[in-house]
Write an enzyme that holds these catalytic residues in place. Structure first.
Site, PDB file in Angstrom:
ATOM      1  NE  ARG A  65       9.369   2.872   5.212  1.00  0.00           N
ATOM      2  CZ  ARG A  65       8.369   2.077   5.396  1.00  0.00           C
ATOM      3  NH1 ARG A  65       7.094   2.415   6.011  1.00  0.00           N
ATOM      4  NH2 ARG A  65       8.182   0.697   4.929  1.00  0.00           N
ATOM      5  CG  ASN A  95       2.746   3.351   7.382  1.00  0.00           C
ATOM      6  OD1 ASN A  95       2.976   3.999   6.493  1.00  0.00           O
ATOM      7  ND2 ASN A  95       2.846   2.015   7.431  1.00  0.00           N
ATOM      8  CG  ASP A 300       2.551  -1.620   0.202  1.00  0.00           C
ATOM      9  OD1 ASP A 300       2.866  -0.612   0.708  1.00  0.00           O
ATOM     10  OD2 ASP A 300       2.346  -2.895   0.716  1.00  0.00           O
TER      11      ASP A 300
HETATM   12  C1  NCD Z   1       4.048  -1.516   4.977  1.00  0.00           C
HETATM   13  C2  NCD Z   1       5.027  -0.662   5.725  1.00  0.00           C
HETATM   14  O1  NCD Z   1       6.115  -1.089   5.873  1.00  0.00           O
HETATM   15  O2  NCD Z   1       4.945   0.460   5.926  1.00  0.00           O
HETATM   16  N1  NCD Z   1       4.415  -2.980   5.027  1.00  0.00           N
HETATM   17  C3  NCD Z   1       3.939  -3.846   4.037  1.00  0.00           C
HETATM   18  O3  NCD Z   1       4.461  -5.038   4.214  1.00  0.00           O
HETATM   19  N2  NCD Z   1       3.351  -3.599   3.090  1.00  0.00           N
HETATM   20  C4  NCD Z   1       2.670  -1.211   5.532  1.00  0.00           C
HETATM   21  C5  NCD Z   1       1.495  -1.526   4.728  1.00  0.00           C
HETATM   22  O4  NCD Z   1       1.531  -1.452   3.482  1.00  0.00           O
HETATM   23  O5  NCD Z   1       0.764  -2.428   5.188  1.00  0.00           O
HETATM   24 ZN    ZN Z   2       1.697  -0.001   2.068  1.00  0.00          ZN
HETATM   25 ZN    ZN Z   3      -0.910  -2.096   3.723  1.00  0.00          ZN
END
Ligand code: NCD
Ligand code: ZN
Ligand code: ZN
Ligand code: ZN
Length: 436
Positions: A65, A95, A300
């Protein structure tokens, strides 16, 4: 020979077995692994009796972030979470707000990460609406291109065959892998949990994978499938591995948690792709270790504020923190006999390094970067309130685990020792992690 640091008399894994050795570190590298009594002289020694000496985790799927979302996480809190979790290299997703679609945003991220880092940080970039507008000056500083067909970073883009071919061409020209979130765009916003699961179904995951594989024929570039969540997707990957250069990752939550374990009143267990069935989880764990359909584990790590997670399910943000749970949860599999040491070292350390082509990382051997975690075998309970991440809500809350990272070494420097930070931010760790 005299070295900077000796990690003395710890347990290391050699040819799949536990043996007692000492590890010497000199000038940011592992200088050698020694039998007791034959260690070189050192400026500093850490007594590792009762501890495992392991390569630090390499987590190739992390959202740190920062920028306009530093209330969720910033490079300091995120890399502290990594160090405390035994993760010595993280790769940051594009993102963010703003997304990484220009050299300028990438430079802002690099600058912030440099001054706030506690571990090595690599980066991915997205692809702008017109692929021709992709700024090739980003290439030396990124480890891959990442696309989200269900929620494109560049507004107004549709992932049809032409667009996907453009993505593979860019990846091919830049000699980087194309990573993708296997899902399709939703026609409508879900109005119930059932609709949410219906939209982000295993069928959508499989269809998205096939769409990408079918659009890949012209280019040699490698496709990396993020967070595989369904048994059928793992099977499809296995079937198409030979014809298509393909790699894939799985998260601990998709292997070890199931949708039915949670009430879904709020967003505690909300994530994309969604948690699936216990059957999917078992098949994913088997794909990692028995079938080799999936190459590595990635967390993730997707931090959100408690307010965003505690909203009613449909409004809540999806994703949860993972940097401080991956090592404890996965090593528990090793200690309880469900995963071998050889598999652990491959899926958490060496495979992620080779997927991204990062040299000298992910192995505890002479000449490799001294990115190391010391782990104590100890029973404890995961508690989100104790995380260093700003994100405190975890679906692993209260889970019993058997491994605790107690000290973490990054580039030969002790960062985290006896569960506390011993240096300030910005002093060690490579930013950005680059390919040779
Ligand atoms: C991720 C995010 O919050 O950026 N969220 C998620 O549920 N995994 C986005 C992603 O990895 O697809
Ligand atoms: Zn992700
Ligand atoms: Zn993802
Ligand atoms: Zn989805």
């Amino acid at each position: 020979m005299s070295v900077d640091l000796v990690l003395r008399e710890g347990t290391i894994i050699q040819d799949g077995s536990e043996v007692i050795r000492s590890v010497a570190i000199k000038a940011n590298k592992i200088a050698g692994v020694f039998q007791l009594g034959s260690e070189p002289e050192a400026k500093e020694t850490i007594d590792c009796r009762g501890l495992y000496i392991l390569p630090g985790l390499i987590d190739i799927h992390v959202h740190l972030r920062d920028l306009e979302q530093s209330s969720k996480e910033d490079y300091e809190s995120g890399t502290m979470a990594a160090a405390a979790g035994g993760v010595t290299t993280v790769v940051d997703m594009p993102n963010s707000v703003p997304p990484v679609l220009t050299r300028q945003v990438l430079e802002d991220k690099i600058e912030r990460a440099l001054s706030k880092r506690f571990v090595n940080v690599g980066f991915y970039a997205g692809i702008p609406k017109k692929a021709e507008d992709f700024d090739v000056r980003m290439l030396p500083d990124i480890l891959g291109l990442k696309v989200y067909p269900h929620a494109p970073l560049a507004k107004g883009v549709k992932y049809n065959r032409n667009r996907i071919e453009d993505c593979f061409r860019l990846a091919d020209e830049g000699n980087v892998p194309l990573l993708f979130h296997p899902d399709l765009p939703a026609k409508e916003e879900p109005s119930s949990l059932e609709e949410f699961l219906q939209i982000h179904s295993c069928e959508a995951e499989a269809k998205a994978l096939n769409l990408f594989l079918d659009s890949k024929v012209k280019y040699e570039s490698r496709l990396h499938v993020c967070h595989v969540s369904c048994a059928g997707t793992a099977r499809a990957i296995l079937e198409r591995r030979a014809e298509a250069t393909l790699t894939a990752e799985v998260t601990p939550h998709h292997m070890f948690l199931a949708s039915g374990d949670f009430s879904h009143e709020d967003g505690t267990a909300k994530v994309l792709p969604p948690l699936r069935s216990p059957y999917d989880g078992q098949k994913l764990a088997g794909s990692l270790c028995l079938m080799c359909a999936i190459d590595c584990i990635a967390s993730d790590h997707a931090p959100h504020t408690s307010v965003e997670k505690q909203a009613p399910f449909l409004e809540a943000s999806s994703g949860f923190p993972g940097l401080e749970t991956t090592l404890p949860v996965v090593l528990t599999e090793v200690f309880e006999g469900r995963m071998s040491w050889v598999d652990y070292l491959r899926v958490c350390c060496s495979a992620p390094a080779s997927i991204l082509g990062i040299p000298n990382k992910g192995v505890l051997a002479k000449g490799y970067d001294a990115d190391i975690v010391l782990v104590r075998r100890e029973k404890w309970k995961i508690r989100g309130r104790d995380f260093h991440s700003k994100a405190k809500i975890t679906p692993f809350e209260g889970r019993d685990v058997l491994a605790r990272p107690v000290s973490t070494i990054v580039g030969g420097e002790i960062v985290f020792r006896d569960s506390g930070f011993v240096i300030g931010p910005g002093l060690t760790g490579r930013v950005p992690v680059r390919r040779p």
